[in-house]
Enzyme design. Sequence first.
Site, PDB file in Angstrom:
ATOM      1  N   THR A   9      -2.154 -60.543  77.865  1.00  0.00           N
ATOM      2  CA  THR A   9      -2.857 -61.059  76.689  1.00  0.00           C
ATOM      3  C   THR A   9      -1.998 -60.840  75.463  1.00  0.00           C
ATOM      4  O   THR A   9      -1.154 -59.933  75.428  1.00  0.00           O
ATOM      5  CB  THR A   9      -4.227 -60.378  76.511  1.00  0.00           C
ATOM      6  OG1 THR A   9      -4.940 -60.997  75.443  1.00  0.00           O
ATOM      7  CG2 THR A   9      -4.080 -58.887  76.220  1.00  0.00           C
ATOM      8  N   CYS A  10      -2.171 -61.700  74.461  1.00  0.00           N
ATOM      9  CA  CYS A  10      -1.444 -61.573  73.205  1.00  0.00           C
ATOM     10  C   CYS A  10      -2.420 -61.817  72.065  1.00  0.00           C
ATOM     11  O   CYS A  10      -3.547 -62.270  72.291  1.00  0.00           O
ATOM     12  CB  CYS A  10      -0.270 -62.553  73.152  1.00  0.00           C
ATOM     13  SG  CYS A  10      -0.741 -64.290  73.082  1.00  0.00           S
ATOM     14  N   PRO A  11      -2.036 -61.504  70.823  1.00  0.00           N
ATOM     15  CA  PRO A  11      -2.976 -61.621  69.712  1.00  0.00           C
ATOM     16  C   PRO A  11      -3.608 -62.994  69.549  1.00  0.00           C
ATOM     17  O   PRO A  11      -4.777 -63.105  69.225  1.00  0.00           O
ATOM     18  CB  PRO A  11      -2.116 -61.250  68.496  1.00  0.00           C
ATOM     19  CG  PRO A  11      -1.106 -60.310  69.047  1.00  0.00           C
ATOM     20  CD  PRO A  11      -0.785 -60.832  70.413  1.00  0.00           C
TER      21      PRO A  11
END
Length: 467
Positions: A9-11
Site C-alpha cells: 500500500t502507498c499513501p
Amino acid sequence: MTRFVAVTTCPTGVAHTYMAAEAIKEAAESKGIQIKVETQGALGSENTLNEHDIAQADVVIIAAGKGVNKDRFYGKKVYEVDVSRALKEAEKVIDEALHLGDAYILKNTSEASAAASGSKKNEENRLTGVYKHLMTGVSFMIPVVVAGGILLAISFIWGLDSASKDSASYNAFAAALNAIGGGDGALGLMVPVLAAGISFSIADRAGITAGLMSGWVAKTIGAGFLGGMIGGFVAGYITLYLVKYIRLPKSIESIKAVLIIPVLSVGISCLLMTFVIGTPVTALLEALEGWLNSLGTGNKVLLGVITGCMMAADMGGPLNKSIFAFSMIAFADGNYMPFAAVMAGGVTPPLALALSTIIFKKKYTKEERELGKSAWILGASNITEGAIPFAVADPLRVIPCIMVASAVSSTLSLMFDCGCRVPHGGLWATLIPNVFTNPVMWVVGIACGTIAGAVLLGLVKKEKGNI
C-alpha cells in the site's frame, strides 16, 4: 514449499501499491516461493488475504508507505519495508525475508516487528514511524481534497463569483457545488481528516475521534494544515498512552472504550491545541505566508529548484510527499502558487520520459517504448510514479535528468506567477475555466521542462539498438 503472504500500500493507493505488488510477486516466484499479495489501493483491498492464507504463510511482508493494521498477523514473522524499497529492491527484500529470526514474530501492535535489542533495523523503524503516520494521514486526506477540489473547480465554470447571490454570474447549481466542495464543505474537512488519519495510524480506531477534533480545533483557530499535522500526532500519542496505562476493573472495563478514552483524549488534545500549540503554529504560518507572498525572483528560482527536485527525486516517495505537504500549507491559506509549482514538477518526469522514447528510440528497449505510451497519460494526470519503471532500470542516468526537468517546470511555474485552485488534476485541470492563474504559461513551463528532460535523457543514456 516456502510460502509468503504480502500486503502492499502507498499513501495515494495508486501506482506504488500495484507496481510493488508485481515486483514482489515476480521476485518470490523466481526463487520458487509461493506467494499471495494483497493490495490496499485507493478503492480498498484487493486479492485480500484470508485466515487460511495467513496461517499457511512462513513470513508476512508488509510493503507500505503508510500505517497498516497488523492485528491479523499475530504470531507470524512480519517483515516491514517501505513500499518504494519493495519496488526497487524486490529480490533483496525477498532474500532478507527468508532469513528472519524469531525477533520478527509479531506479538502485539505496540511492539516493533523487528524487536532485536539495539539493532540498526530497530532504529530505522523508529525513524520511519513518524513518516508512516504522516503518510497515513495524507492517504485519508487525498480523496477528500480531490473530490472537493474538482467539484469546486467545476463550480468556477460559471465564474469565480458564481456562488455569491450578489453576483451577476450567480448560478444555483454552481453555488451548490461550491458549498459541497469548498472551504465549508469537503476542503474544509481537509485538515480534520488529515489529523484523524495520523491519529488512527498511531492509536488505531481509538485515535480517530481525538484526531478529528484536534484537526477541527486547528482549523478553527487558524493553525491550518501544519496545526492539523501536529494535532494528529498529539491526539494519537495521547490516546495511545491512555489506552495503555488506564486500567479498570473487569466489571466496568466496557466503559473505557466508549466513555473514558474518548472524553480524556479529546479533552486533553484539544485543550493543548487551543492553549499551548495553536498560538505559535498560527504565528509561524503567518510568517510563512508573508514570506511566500513576498518572494522575489531569486527566491522563486530557489524554491522552484527545490520543489522540482523533491518532486522528481523519489517519484511519489517521502521527498515528493513532503513538498506536497508544504504546498498544502500555503494552499489552505489561499496561496495557490506553490501547489501549481508542485504539480508542474509532478507532471513533468513521465512526460519527459515519454517524449524521450519517441525522439531517441535507440536509447530504449521495446518494452520501455511501450511504457512511454502510458507515461503520457500518467504524466498528464499528475501521477509521477509513471517514471518509476525507467528509473528502476537506469537510476543513475534517469533520476538526475528528471530532477532537472522538474526543476525547470516548477521554477517557470513560479516565475510566471501561475496558481492552481484545485489540489490535483494535472494537465486536465487546465481544461476547467477559472481554475488556473496563467494556465497557458503553466503549460509552457511544463513543455520547457519536458523538452529539457527528454534531451538530457537522450544525451546521457546508452544506445540499446532494437532490443
